[in-house]
Design a protein around this motif. Structure first.
Motif, PDB file in Angstrom:
ATOM      1  N   ASP A 180       0.796  -1.283  -0.166  1.00  0.00           N
ATOM      2  CA  ASP A 180       0.081  -0.005   0.141  1.00  0.00           C
ATOM      3  C   ASP A 180       0.853   1.458  -0.199  1.00  0.00           C
ATOM      4  OD1 ASP A 180      -2.625   1.001  -0.016  1.00  0.00           O
ATOM      5  OD2 ASP A 180      -2.667   1.608   1.951  1.00  0.00           O
ATOM      6  N   ASN A 188       3.882   1.621   1.263  1.00  0.00           N
ATOM      7  CA  ASN A 188       4.642   1.793   2.353  1.00  0.00           C
ATOM      8  C   ASN A 188       5.723   0.879   2.139  1.00  0.00           C
ATOM      9  OD1 ASN A 188       3.180   3.646   4.143  1.00  0.00           O
ATOM     10  ND2 ASN A 188       1.735   1.867   4.095  1.00  0.00           N
ATOM     11  N   PRO A 247       7.202  -0.843  10.061  1.00  0.00           N
ATOM     12  CA  PRO A 247       6.005  -0.599  11.088  1.00  0.00           C
ATOM     13  C   PRO A 247       4.753  -0.375  10.131  1.00  0.00           C
ATOM     14  CG  PRO A 247       7.882   0.502  11.996  1.00  0.00           C
ATOM     15  CD  PRO A 247       8.238   0.074  10.661  1.00  0.00           C
ATOM     16  N   LYS A 248       4.659   0.552   9.167  1.00  0.00           N
ATOM     17  CA  LYS A 248       3.464   0.916   8.713  1.00  0.00           C
ATOM     18  C   LYS A 248       2.890  -0.318   7.541  1.00  0.00           C
ATOM     19  CE  LYS A 248       4.003   5.880   8.510  1.00  0.00           C
ATOM     20  NZ  LYS A 248       3.979   6.823   7.671  1.00  0.00           N
ATOM     21  N   SER A 249       3.799  -1.159   7.024  1.00  0.00           N
ATOM     22  CA  SER A 249       3.303  -2.121   6.329  1.00  0.00           C
ATOM     23  C   SER A 249       2.879  -3.352   7.292  1.00  0.00           C
ATOM     24  CB  SER A 249       4.399  -2.630   5.357  1.00  0.00           C
ATOM     25  OG  SER A 249       5.405  -3.321   6.043  1.00  0.00           O
ATOM     26  N   LYS A 250       3.567  -3.624   8.337  1.00  0.00           N
ATOM     27  CA  LYS A 250       3.108  -4.833   9.124  1.00  0.00           C
ATOM     28  C   LYS A 250       1.884  -4.363   9.803  1.00  0.00           C
ATOM     29  CE  LYS A 250       7.985  -6.080  10.271  1.00  0.00           C
ATOM     30  NZ  LYS A 250       8.867  -6.030  11.272  1.00  0.00           N
ATOM     31  N   ALA A 251       1.354  -3.004   9.897  1.00  0.00           N
ATOM     32  CA  ALA A 251       0.149  -2.926  10.631  1.00  0.00           C
ATOM     33  C   ALA A 251      -0.824  -3.052   9.757  1.00  0.00           C
ATOM     34  CB  ALA A 251       0.112  -1.636  11.100  1.00  0.00           C
ATOM     35  N   ILE A 252      -0.950  -3.436   8.404  1.00  0.00           N
ATOM     36  CA  ILE A 252      -1.660  -3.673   7.358  1.00  0.00           C
ATOM     37  C   ILE A 252      -1.763  -4.959   6.880  1.00  0.00           C
ATOM     38  CG2 ILE A 252      -2.408  -1.294   7.134  1.00  0.00           C
ATOM     39  CD1 ILE A 252      -0.789  -1.246   4.241  1.00  0.00           C
ATOM     40  N   TYR A 300      -3.555  -5.343  18.057  1.00  0.00           N
ATOM     41  CA  TYR A 300      -3.642  -4.901  16.478  1.00  0.00           C
ATOM     42  C   TYR A 300      -5.066  -3.950  16.728  1.00  0.00           C
ATOM     43  CZ  TYR A 300      -1.038  -8.927  15.082  1.00  0.00           C
ATOM     44  OH  TYR A 300       0.189  -9.597  14.778  1.00  0.00           O
ATOM     45  N   ASP A 358      -6.763  -3.105  14.183  1.00  0.00           N
ATOM     46  CA  ASP A 358      -7.876  -3.542  13.345  1.00  0.00           C
ATOM     47  C   ASP A 358      -8.501  -4.808  13.729  1.00  0.00           C
ATOM     48  OD1 ASP A 358      -5.625  -5.167  12.783  1.00  0.00           O
ATOM     49  OD2 ASP A 358      -5.481  -4.662  10.781  1.00  0.00           O
TER      50      ASP A 358
END
Length: 232
Positions: A64, A66, A70-75, A102, A104
Motif C-alpha cells: 500500500d 509503504n 511498522p506501517k506495512s506490518k500494521a496492515i 492489533y 484493526d
C-alpha cells in the motif's frame, strides 16, 4: 487503481543458495492470489520478506505504498504454516491479546466465527484437535480488518469438510478492498476461489496469470497446468 503490493527485482541468497531470483510482481486490491510451487521453490521466503521477517538481498517491496516496516506490518495479517500460539492459553485470552496488539482486530467477528463452529472460547489450545487449532488460528487472522492477508498452507492439516469451512471463512471475511495471498500445495481445493495464480520455480516466477486466462490459453485448470509444469 494503484497496486496494493509492489515487488521489484527481489532476490534472496542464503550463503551460496539462491532462494529468490529477481522476482517482480504487482497485486491490485480485491484479488485472491494463489502462490504455488513445490517445496524449495521460494514461497515461504517470499512471504517472510513481505511480512518483514526476512531481509532481501536485493530489490524492494511496497505494501500500500509503504516500504516493509511498522506501517506495512500494521496492515498485513499473516498466518504462518506452523503453530505459534501459546498452547496453555485459552482462546478468549488469545483474543484479548490480539485485540490489544492489533488496532484493526474485530472481536465481534472472532466471536461470531467461534460460535458458528461451536468452539468454546474458554478452552485452552492444548485441549483442541489439530484441525480445530488451525481453525482458531485462521479465525484470529481473518478477524483483522487488514489490507493484505497472507496465508501459508492454511488447509494442509485439516479434513475436506474443514477445508470447505476455511475457504468459506476466507471468502466471507476479507475486505473487498483488501487482497489475499494463499500459499498451498492443495491447488484443486483453492482453485475455485482464486483470481490469479503465481507459479514459483527455483526462486523465479514461472507464470503469473489470471485463472480465467490460464483456462482460456492453456485449456487446463490451474491444478492440471501445475501438474504439467512440475510433473507432479
Amino acid at each position: 487503481m494503484s497496486n496494493l503490493l509492489e515487488i521489484q527485482g527481489l532476490s534472496k541468497t542464503y550463503d551460496k543458495k539462491q532462494a529468490l531470483n529477481d522476482v517482480t510482481l504487482n497485486i491490485a486490491p480485491g484479488h485472491i492470489v494463489g502462490l504455488l510451487g513445490p517445496n524449495g521453490s521460494g514461497k515461504t521466503t517470499l512471504i517472510k520478506i513481505i511480512c518483514g521477517l526476512l531481509q532481501p538481498t536485493n530489490g524492494s517491496v511496497l505494501v500500500d505504498g509503504n516500504p516493509v516496516g511498522p506501517k506495512s506490518k500494521a496492515i498485513v495479517s499473516y498466518l504462518p504454516d506452523k503453530t505459534y500460539l501459546d498452547e496453555n492459553m485459552t482462546i478468549e485470552s488469545i483474543i484479548a491479546m490480539f485485540k490489544d496488539f492489533y488496532e484493526d482486530f474485530d472481536e465481534n467477528r472472532a466471536s461470531e466465527m467461534l460460535s458458528s463452529l461451536k468452539i468454546d472460547p474458554k478452552s485452552k489450545l492444548k485441549t483442541l484437535s489439530k484441525g480445530t487449532k488451525e481453525k482458531v488460528q485462521l479465525i484470529l487472522i481473518m478477524s483483522r480488518r487488514a489490507k493484505l492477508y497472507i496465508l501459508d498452507e492454511p488447509i494442509a492439516g485439516v479434513d475436506p469438510a474443514a477445508r470447505d469451512y476455511i475457504l468459506r471463512t476466507i471468502i466471507s471475511n476479507f475486505e473487498p478492498s483488501a487482497s489475499l495471498i494463499i500459499a498451498t500445495h492443495l491447488i484443486s481445493d483453492i482453485e475455485p476461489v482464486l483470481d490469479e495464480a503465481i507459479f514459483l520455480q527455483n526462486g523465479s516466477i514461472k507464470l503469473y496469470q489470471s485463472v480465467d486466462d490460464i483456462r482460456a490459453e492453456h485449456g487446463k485448470s490451474v491444478d492440471e497446468l501445475f501438474r504439467e509444469v512440475y510433473r507432479c
